[in-house]
Write an enzyme that holds these catalytic residues in place. Structure first.
Site, PDB file in Angstrom:
ATOM      1  N   ASP A  50       0.848  -1.196   0.000  1.00  0.00           N
ATOM      2  CA  ASP A  50       0.000   0.000   0.000  1.00  0.00           C
ATOM      3  C   ASP A  50       0.880   1.241   0.000  1.00  0.00           C
ATOM      4  OD1 ASP A  50      -2.444  -1.411   0.100  1.00  0.00           O
ATOM      5  OD2 ASP A  50      -2.288  -1.607   2.271  1.00  0.00           O
ATOM      6  N   ASP A  77      -7.087  -1.368  -4.559  1.00  0.00           N
ATOM      7  CA  ASP A  77      -8.141  -0.994  -3.611  1.00  0.00           C
ATOM      8  C   ASP A  77      -9.020   0.110  -4.183  1.00  0.00           C
ATOM      9  OD1 ASP A  77      -7.047  -2.766  -1.757  1.00  0.00           O
ATOM     10  OD2 ASP A  77      -5.814  -1.228  -0.823  1.00  0.00           O
TER      11      ASP A  77
END
Length: 217
Positions: free
Chosen positions: A148, A182
């Site tokens: 991330d 995401d």
């Protein structure tokens, strides 16, 4: 022009290339928890890894991680079959694009979970990870961590005292750190929820109109 199944595949491939290229660059150029500003005060690249779900949520340790990865794999396989069904049934472009984004996002994080533990060395605070290290990766098959990096702390500071429950507390919005996969899933899901009447209503109207057409010999 109606979206065809090959167009769905191209959308998935495009999102995957962007997602994986950014993750690869982050893994091989940044230390864990390192960050730099893109736009001051509201957009940063901040490198973290998580072994759970989207936006850093956890799921039941090592066994839970394997279950989650297998669930992602099943969702991707079934997702491709379902998208082909939607194309065959003539659903509109908007729904197919949203479905493609969701499918691409699931596939992007699946790649991390399945293979990153095998192909990268461990990430730490002092050195960047190595791609295909001589001693092997930091984990095993199905045990990779998801990369991330997108961080949008649009507001950061103490809340006014009059705010119920949280008044006076230090507050960050938006706190979660996420990735392109995401984001693709979120955009796809939210768009379907917001425009579901348009996506499905138009399809039902189209079917109803076809049923009312006179049969020609």
């Amino acid at each position: 022009m109606p979206l065809k199944y090959r167009h769905v595949i191209w959308i998935v491939v495009l999102v995957l290339v962007i997602d994986q290229a950014l993750k690869f660059w982050i893994k091989t150029h940044m230390n864990f928890n390192q960050e730099f500003n893109i736009f001051p005060n509201w957009f940063r690249i901040h490198f973290i890894e998580n072994d759970g779900m989207a936006y850093g949520m956890k799921f039941g340790g090592d066994a839970g991680k394997v279950v989650l990865t297998l669930f992602r794999l099943a969702a991707v396989v079934l997702g491709f079959r379902y998208m082909k069904k939607l194309v065959t049934q003539g659903y509109g472009t908007g729904l197919l694009i949203c479905g493609s984004l969701i499918l691409a996002g699931a596939a992007g994080n699946l790649i991390d979970s399945m293979f990153y533990g095998l192909i990268f060395s461990a990430t730490n605070y002092y050195e960047v990870a190595k791609f295909l290290p001589p001693g092997g990766g930091y984990g095993t098959f199905l045990h990779g961590n998801v990369v991330d990096m997108l961080y949008f702390p649009i507001y950061e500071g103490y809340l006014p005292k009059w705010v119920p429950f949280k008044g006076g507390d230090y507050f960050i919005f938006f706190r979660p750190i996420f990735n392109v996969a995401d984001a693709a899933i979120s955009v796809g899901v939210i768009s379907i929820l917001v425009f579901q009447k348009r996506f499905f209503g138009k399809h039902h109207e189209k079917l109803a109109a076809q049923e009312q057409l006179p049969v020609t010999k």
